[in-house]
Motif scaffolding. Sequence first.
Motif, PDB file in Angstrom:
ATOM      1  N   ASP A 160       0.863  -1.178   0.000  1.00 44.65           N
ATOM      2  CA  ASP A 160       0.000   0.000   0.000  1.00 44.65           C
ATOM      3  C   ASP A 160       0.900   1.229   0.000  1.00 44.65           C
ATOM      4  O   ASP A 160       1.621   1.470   0.972  1.00 44.65           O
ATOM      5  N   PRO A 161       0.930   2.007  -1.090  1.00 46.63           N
ATOM      6  CA  PRO A 161       1.875   3.128  -1.178  1.00 46.63           C
ATOM      7  C   PRO A 161       1.807   4.097  -0.003  1.00 46.63           C
ATOM      8  O   PRO A 161       2.827   4.675   0.376  1.00 46.63           O
ATOM      9  N   ALA A 162       0.637   4.281   0.567  1.00 43.13           N
ATOM     10  CA  ALA A 162       0.489   5.227   1.666  1.00 43.13           C
ATOM     11  C   ALA A 162       1.201   4.765   2.929  1.00 43.13           C
ATOM     12  O   ALA A 162       1.473   5.572   3.818  1.00 43.13           O
ATOM     13  N   LEU A 163       1.514   3.475   3.016  1.00 48.47           N
ATOM     14  CA  LEU A 163       2.083   2.910   4.240  1.00 48.47           C
ATOM     15  C   LEU A 163       3.523   2.446   4.077  1.00 48.47           C
ATOM     16  O   LEU A 163       4.150   2.009   5.034  1.00 48.47           O
ATOM     17  N   ILE A 164       4.063   2.510   2.873  1.00 49.62           N
ATOM     18  CA  ILE A 164       5.400   1.981   2.609  1.00 49.62           C
ATOM     19  C   ILE A 164       6.476   2.837   3.260  1.00 49.62           C
ATOM     20  O   ILE A 164       6.500   4.060   3.083  1.00 49.62           O
ATOM     21  N   VAL A 165       7.353   2.193   4.010  1.00 46.58           N
ATOM     22  CA  VAL A 165       8.497   2.889   4.619  1.00 46.58           C
ATOM     23  C   VAL A 165       9.804   2.142   4.361  1.00 46.58           C
ATOM     24  O   VAL A 165      10.869   2.607   4.763  1.00 46.58           O
ATOM     25  N   ASP A 166       9.744   0.991   3.686  1.00 49.12           N
ATOM     26  CA  ASP A 166      10.944   0.185   3.461  1.00 49.12           C
ATOM     27  C   ASP A 166      11.355   0.215   1.997  1.00 49.12           C
ATOM     28  O   ASP A 166      10.537   0.448   1.101  1.00 49.12           O
ATOM     29  N   VAL A 167      12.626  -0.016   1.758  1.00 49.13           N
ATOM     30  CA  VAL A 167      13.178   0.045   0.409  1.00 49.13           C
ATOM     31  C   VAL A 167      12.594  -1.047  -0.483  1.00 49.13           C
ATOM     32  O   VAL A 167      12.264  -0.806  -1.652  1.00 49.13           O
ATOM     33  N   THR A 168      12.430  -2.252   0.062  1.00 48.32           N
ATOM     34  CA  THR A 168      11.887  -3.353  -0.734  1.00 48.32           C
ATOM     35  C   THR A 168      10.479  -3.043  -1.210  1.00 48.32           C
ATOM     36  O   THR A 168      10.147  -3.212  -2.387  1.00 48.32           O
ATOM     37  N   GLY A 169       9.633  -2.588  -0.283  1.00 48.81           N
ATOM     38  CA  GLY A 169       8.272  -2.232  -0.665  1.00 48.81           C
ATOM     39  C   GLY A 169       8.240  -1.119  -1.691  1.00 48.81           C
ATOM     40  O   GLY A 169       7.458  -1.147  -2.649  1.00 48.81           O
ATOM     41  N   GLY A 170       9.121  -0.137  -1.523  1.00 44.87           N
ATOM     42  CA  GLY A 170       9.167   0.970  -2.466  1.00 44.87           C
ATOM     43  C   GLY A 170       9.601   0.543  -3.854  1.00 44.87           C
ATOM     44  O   GLY A 170       9.063   1.016  -4.858  1.00 44.87           O
ATOM     45  N   SER A 171      10.574  -0.368  -3.934  1.00 41.88           N
ATOM     46  CA  SER A 171      11.063  -0.809  -5.237  1.00 41.88           C
ATOM     47  C   SER A 171      10.001  -1.623  -5.983  1.00 41.88           C
ATOM     48  O   SER A 171       9.890  -1.529  -7.205  1.00 41.88           O
ATOM     49  N   ILE A 172       9.217  -2.413  -5.242  1.00 49.09           N
ATOM     50  CA  ILE A 172       8.141  -3.181  -5.887  1.00 49.09           C
ATOM     51  C   ILE A 172       7.004  -2.256  -6.296  1.00 49.09           C
ATOM     52  O   ILE A 172       6.456  -2.362  -7.395  1.00 49.09           O
ATOM     53  N   ALA A 173       6.647  -1.329  -5.412  1.00 50.64           N
ATOM     54  CA  ALA A 173       5.554  -0.399  -5.709  1.00 50.64           C
ATOM     55  C   ALA A 173       5.834   0.409  -6.968  1.00 50.64           C
ATOM     56  O   ALA A 173       4.917   0.751  -7.720  1.00 50.64           O
ATOM     57  N   ALA A 174       7.107   0.705  -7.214  1.00 49.28           N
ATOM     58  CA  ALA A 174       7.466   1.479  -8.400  1.00 49.28           C
ATOM     59  C   ALA A 174       7.145   0.734  -9.694  1.00 49.28           C
ATOM     60  O   ALA A 174       7.038   1.350 -10.763  1.00 49.28           O
ATOM     61  N   LYS A 175       6.993  -0.587  -9.613  1.00 48.43           N
ATOM     62  CA  LYS A 175       6.632  -1.388 -10.786  1.00 48.43           C
ATOM     63  C   LYS A 175       5.110  -1.490 -10.946  1.00 48.43           C
ATOM     64  O   LYS A 175       4.619  -1.852 -12.009  1.00 48.43           O
ATOM     65  N   ILE A 176       4.372  -1.183  -9.872  1.00 43.57           N
ATOM     66  CA  ILE A 176       2.921  -1.377  -9.864  1.00 43.57           C
ATOM     67  C   ILE A 176       2.163  -0.067 -10.022  1.00 43.57           C
ATOM     68  O   ILE A 176       1.092  -0.036 -10.625  1.00 43.57           O
ATOM     69  N   PHE A 177       2.728   1.020  -9.485  1.00 45.82           N
ATOM     70  CA  PHE A 177       2.013   2.295  -9.422  1.00 45.82           C
ATOM     71  C   PHE A 177       2.770   3.396 -10.168  1.00 45.82           C
ATOM     72  O   PHE A 177       3.932   3.238 -10.512  1.00 45.82           O
ATOM     73  N   ASN A 178       2.061   4.501 -10.361  1.00 43.47           N
ATOM     74  CA  ASN A 178       2.659   5.707 -10.944  1.00 43.47           C
ATOM     75  C   ASN A 178       2.149   6.930 -10.212  1.00 43.47           C
ATOM     76  O   ASN A 178       1.097   6.898  -9.575  1.00 43.47           O
TER      77      ASN A 178
END
Length: 206
Positions: free
Chosen positions: A46-64
């Motif tokens: 959930d982009p609003a809750l991401i605070v870790d690098v792993t989550g951020g790197s995956i989210a960058a492939k899913i969201f814009n």
Amino acid sequence: MHERLDRIAATFILILIFLAVPSCSSKNRLDSHVYYRLNADPTTLDPALIVDVTGGSIAAKIFNGLVKLDEQLNVVPDIAESWEILDEGRTYIFHLKKHVNFSHNREVISDDFKYSFKRILSPSGRSPIPGFWRRSLGKAFMQGRADDISGVEIPDRYTVKIRLEQPFSPFLYLLTMTAAYVLPKEDVERLGADFSSHPVGTGLFY
């Protein structure tokens, strides 16, 4: 002696597994899927809750978002095809690309960005966003003294207007963060906490 043999055997087995995994994974890979090696599990998608690098790197492939960073860390267009900066840096007007869809084929419009911003600023939300988001986009709303974010206006279907309390030079970089990714209201509210496990975005991979 036995412990040493056990260690040797264990090491040998690990080597075999290490050599076998790439061949098995490449053999079973599917077209149009991305295979991403992770050093750790993401805490949330959930982009609003991401605070870790792993989550951020995956989210960058899913969201814009409205904008993103290129390889030289310059801010470049993402869903916004262009923008204007007015009032000595207090007003930003973003013009969205048309025909950008979420993964379920619903077009992204300016209201989706306003909803996503309101969600991260909501006093009842759990988004651990930095304080400058609140100062920039709606202190009264964040404090529960207003029902809407006065700093975000939607002039039309493809325009997002953001007004800041005062000039803030890193603002465009702020909009490249995961919290600024656009989300579909209907899916977030339907799935609730499960949205993290079933994210719906605009990226190539979902």
